[in-house]
Design a protein around this motif. Structure first.
Motif, PDB file in Angstrom:
ATOM      1  N   VAL A 400     -22.891 -39.055 -24.290  1.00  0.00           N
ATOM      2  CA  VAL A 400     -22.975 -37.716 -23.733  1.00  0.00           C
ATOM      3  C   VAL A 400     -22.354 -37.730 -22.344  1.00  0.00           C
ATOM      4  O   VAL A 400     -22.206 -38.788 -21.726  1.00  0.00           O
ATOM      5  CB  VAL A 400     -24.444 -37.211 -23.653  1.00  0.00           C
ATOM      6  N   GLY A 401     -22.007 -36.577 -21.865  1.00  0.00           N
ATOM      7  CA  GLY A 401     -21.420 -36.512 -20.526  1.00  0.00           C
ATOM      8  C   GLY A 401     -20.570 -35.281 -20.402  1.00  0.00           C
ATOM      9  O   GLY A 401     -20.266 -34.624 -21.402  1.00  0.00           O
ATOM     10  N   LYS A 407     -15.423 -39.853 -23.039  1.00  0.00           N
ATOM     11  CA  LYS A 407     -16.183 -40.199 -24.254  1.00  0.00           C
ATOM     12  C   LYS A 407     -15.240 -40.447 -25.438  1.00  0.00           C
ATOM     13  O   LYS A 407     -15.338 -41.465 -26.117  1.00  0.00           O
ATOM     14  CB  LYS A 407     -17.162 -39.065 -24.613  1.00  0.00           C
ATOM     15  N   VAL A 574     -24.681 -42.381 -21.135  1.00  0.00           N
ATOM     16  CA  VAL A 574     -24.237 -41.224 -20.365  1.00  0.00           C
ATOM     17  C   VAL A 574     -22.933 -41.604 -19.663  1.00  0.00           C
ATOM     18  O   VAL A 574     -22.902 -42.564 -18.880  1.00  0.00           O
ATOM     19  CB  VAL A 574     -25.300 -40.795 -19.339  1.00  0.00           C
ATOM     20  N   GLU A 576     -19.815 -40.618 -17.202  1.00  0.00           N
ATOM     21  CA  GLU A 576     -19.426 -39.697 -16.136  1.00  0.00           C
ATOM     22  C   GLU A 576     -18.297 -40.337 -15.350  1.00  0.00           C
ATOM     23  O   GLU A 576     -18.426 -41.501 -14.934  1.00  0.00           O
ATOM     24  CB  GLU A 576     -20.629 -39.419 -15.231  1.00  0.00           C
ATOM     25  N   SER A 583     -28.052 -45.535 -19.498  1.00  0.00           N
ATOM     26  CA  SER A 583     -28.203 -45.771 -20.936  1.00  0.00           C
ATOM     27  C   SER A 583     -29.674 -45.981 -21.271  1.00  0.00           C
ATOM     28  O   SER A 583     -30.451 -46.430 -20.430  1.00  0.00           O
ATOM     29  CB  SER A 583     -27.365 -46.971 -21.375  1.00  0.00           C
ATOM     30  N   THR A 595     -28.635 -38.163 -14.303  1.00  0.00           N
ATOM     31  CA  THR A 595     -27.563 -37.347 -14.899  1.00  0.00           C
ATOM     32  C   THR A 595     -27.970 -36.806 -16.265  1.00  0.00           C
ATOM     33  O   THR A 595     -27.712 -35.657 -16.597  1.00  0.00           O
ATOM     34  CB  THR A 595     -26.288 -38.209 -15.054  1.00  0.00           C
ATOM     35  N   TYR A 596     -28.611 -37.682 -17.066  1.00  0.00           N
ATOM     36  CA  TYR A 596     -28.988 -37.245 -18.414  1.00  0.00           C
ATOM     37  C   TYR A 596     -29.949 -36.071 -18.342  1.00  0.00           C
ATOM     38  O   TYR A 596     -29.791 -35.082 -19.068  1.00  0.00           O
ATOM     39  CB  TYR A 596     -29.624 -38.392 -19.199  1.00  0.00           C
ATOM     40  N   LEU A 599     -28.060 -33.022 -17.609  1.00  0.00           N
ATOM     41  CA  LEU A 599     -27.320 -32.554 -18.791  1.00  0.00           C
ATOM     42  C   LEU A 599     -28.268 -31.898 -19.781  1.00  0.00           C
ATOM     43  O   LEU A 599     -27.960 -30.881 -20.379  1.00  0.00           O
ATOM     44  CB  LEU A 599     -26.666 -33.746 -19.491  1.00  0.00           C
TER      45      LEU A 599
END
Ligand code: ATP
Length: 615
Positions: A400-401, A407, A574, A576, A583, A595-596, A599
């Motif tokens: 994700v990101g 990705k 994750v 970025e 992770s 960050t996650y 998001l």
């Protein structure tokens, strides 16, 4: 321990580099002749035919002399009939041989074209993805179709012209000298005037032809882009028809100008040659007349030379050969363009440190390891920075990101669509650059957002996953991908043509078909790129179910856009700015509030609130 990749600069020298100037060099003639080798028997027969036709072509002149000097002088009616009959017979025979020669010419020409086109297309299939992202499709199409078509002219045109004309000239000159050496010398005196050095014309012709081909590439690209289903939709939605008309007219005009220049180059020269064809006989009549008056040269000989066809058989080929250089040079330009493609470095080269014959990756458990991977598409801009992670066999990893984080790039390195500049990627502990590329890719299944389907039946598209699949297997895969019912409801069922790029199906249906296709391939490793576009909840649920069935028991790298996917993952990475910044599992990452979590609150929850509620 994974071995690190070669240094950055070495990597670029070996890989496809879009900025590298294309190699400029003269075409190696031996290489051109390589293509002719398989057809040597037919070529030898052509040669024999050419010589036979050349010899038979002399017959009318010889019979003319015999009629005038022999049969007519002796009032021999039988002789006249025999000579006239000989003329007819030789013409018929030459015609028959000519037809057979034409057949052989086509055989060789078409055969060579098939060989060149096949090797060109096969080579292009082995070119790295970077080549296709950097080259216009139209240009590629032009080389594969038009340039290869031109080869036919070279083979059946130029080459045969040279051999035929040389054969005609030699046989004619010998006959002339046998008849009268003085008149023969006189006739030959005109020839050098025709074969004046043609190189300036040839050079200009070569340049103009090259530029014309490049312009044709441009036209072809424009046609290709604007007439594709995506292109035409874009034109219509932006009402750009008039703009496209103007653009097409502009390149069309450029092409027209170049084509006119091409047609005009050397025309003056050719006009001069044509004039010589008239002047030559005049000289022979004059010289022959003097020889007749002062040296008793027979009238039959003069007529055979000037009107019986001998001079024509000398000057015609001479002027054809004089112009042939231009043709040869332009023919070589076509080969140059074809060789330019054939010489490009194909993908899948194993590292120099690896054994010469790459190992075959047979049974795969499916562990994927990225070890300090740094990657860039172009040297100036690094996309992935020191990416390290491991996904255990059979586990699901979600990436994700934010958009553009890298990705997709990460997933594309696993099947070696690109190679990293630093670090390495391993499947079951073996660096992907040390194993046979086909054997690696056989274990990987990919479903991207943009599903590509061939303009063929559903069954044929599914069988792209496994050629030998039975109808039952097709249906089983389609059921698992939640698409069987849709297919069954179509009037033609599995024999339905999907339309250009599958545009007769909905986006969701296309993607489920793609899932069924990968199910048939049955790979150990999966790369899934979830569609970002919103689908209706029914389609969404169907795709989700298909994805889950597809992923079960396989190592899966999923570019996730939905919360349900993220929740079903064993590990979340994750991404970025080209780095893996976090992770872990959903709960762990949410608790970290980094960050996650950000998001999650902005992207996933809004998009997939219902899934959250049900989880
Ligand atoms: P998204 O979620 O929007 O698909 P992503 O995280 O998958 O984004 P990537 O597609 O991996 O991002 O792209 C990462 C970066 O690499 C982007 O900045 C993009 O501009 C660049 N990039 C992608 N493909 C190429 C290419 N073929 N040549 C050059 N740069 C590229």
């Amino acid at each position: 321990m994974l071995a690190g990749g070669p240094p950055f600069h070495l990597m670029w020298s070996g890989a496809f580099d879009p900025d590298r100037p294309r190699v400029k060099r003269r075409v190696d003639l031996r290489r051109v002749l390589q293509f002719f080798r398989p057809y040597w028997r037919a070529e030898l027969t052509v040669l024999v035919c050419i010589v036979l036709v050349a010899l038979l072509g002399l017959a009318p002149a010889v019979f003319t002399k015999w009629i005038i000097d022999g049969a007519l002088a002796a009032h021999d009616i039988r002789g006249v009939a025999i000579d006239a009959g000989g003329m007819v017979l030789s013409a018929l025979l030459a015609g028959g041989i000519g037809v057979y020669q034409g057949y052989l010419n086509s055989l060789v020409g078409e055969g060579i074209m098939r060989d060149i086109r096949t090797s060109l297309v096969s080579h292009l299939h082995r070119m790295p993805i970077a080549f296709f992202t950097n080259t216009k499709t139209g240009e590629i199409m032009n080389r594969v179709s038009n340039d290869v078509d031109n080869i036919d002219n070279v083979v059946t045109g130029t080459l045969v012209t040279i051999v035929t004309n040389v054969a005609i000239m030699i046989t004619t000159i010998v006959t002339m000298f046998l008849m009268n050496w003085l008149l023969a010398l006189l006739a030959l005196a005109v020839v050098p005037l025709m074969i004046l050095p043609l190189s300036p014309v040839g050079r200009r012709m070569y340049d103009v032809r090259k530029r014309t081909r490049e312009k044709r590439d441009e036209v072809e690209s424009l046609i290709q882009e604007t007439l594709s289903i995506s292109g035409i939709t874009l034109i219509k939605s932006f009402v750009r028809e008039a703009f496209e008309h103007k653009r097409f007219f502009a390149v069309g005009t450029d092409l027209m100008r170049l084509e006119i220049r091409l047609a005009m180059v050397g025309r003056w020269f050719i006009a001069a040659i044509v004039a010589m064809v008239v002047i030559g006989p005049a000289i022979v009549w004059f010289g022959g007349g003097l020889l007749h008056i002062f040296r008793g040269l027979s009238i039959g000989t003069i007529v055979a030379f000037a009107a019986g066809g001998l001079l024509g058989r000398l000057y015609g080929p001479a002027s054809a050969l004089a112009g042939i250089q231009v043709q040869v040079v332009s023919a070589l330009a076509v080969f140059e363009r074809i060789f330019e493609y054939l010489d490009m470095q194909a993908e899948g080269v194993v590292r120099s440190s690896a054994s010469v014959k790459p190992a075959i990756l047979s049974d795969v458990a499916g562990e994927i390891r990225f070890d300090h991977v740094t990657f860039s598409y172009v040297p100036e801009r690094t996309i992935l920075h020191d990416v390290t992670f491991t996904v255990a066999p059979g586990k699901i990893a979600a990436f994700v990101g934010p958009s553009g984080a890298g990705k997709t790039t990460i997933t594309q390195l696993v099947p070696r669509f690109y190679d990293p500049q630093e670090g390495g990627i391993a499947v079951d502990g073996r660096d992907v650059r040390d194993v046979d590329l086909d054997s690696l890719r056989r274990h990987i299944g990919i479903v991207t957002q943009e599903t590509y389907l061939f303009h063929d039946t559903i069954a044929a598209n599914l069988r792209y996953g496994r050629e030998s699949a039975t109808q039952d297997e097709l249906e089983a895969a389609a059921r698992a991908a939640s698409i069987h019912d849709v297919i069954a409801s179509l009037p033609q069922g599995y024999d339905t043509i999907v339309g250009e790029r599958g545009h007769k199906l909905s986006g969701g249906e296309r993607q489920r078909l793609a899932i069924a296709r990968v199910l048939l391939k049955d790979p150990r490793i999966l790369i899934l790129d979830e569609a970002t576009s919103q689908l209706d909840s029914e389609n969404e649920a169907l795709i989700q179910a298909a994805f889950l069935r597809l992923m079960s028991g396989r190592t899966s790298l999923v570019i996730a856009h939905r919360l349900s996917t993220v929740l079903s993952a064993d590990v979340i990475f994750v991404v970025e700015g080209g780095r893996i910044v976090e992770s872990g599992t959903h709960a762990l990452l949410l608790a970290r509030n980094g960050t996650y979590a950000r998001l999650y609150w902005t992207q996933f929850r809004d998009r997939d609130g219902t899934a959250l509620a049900s989880s």
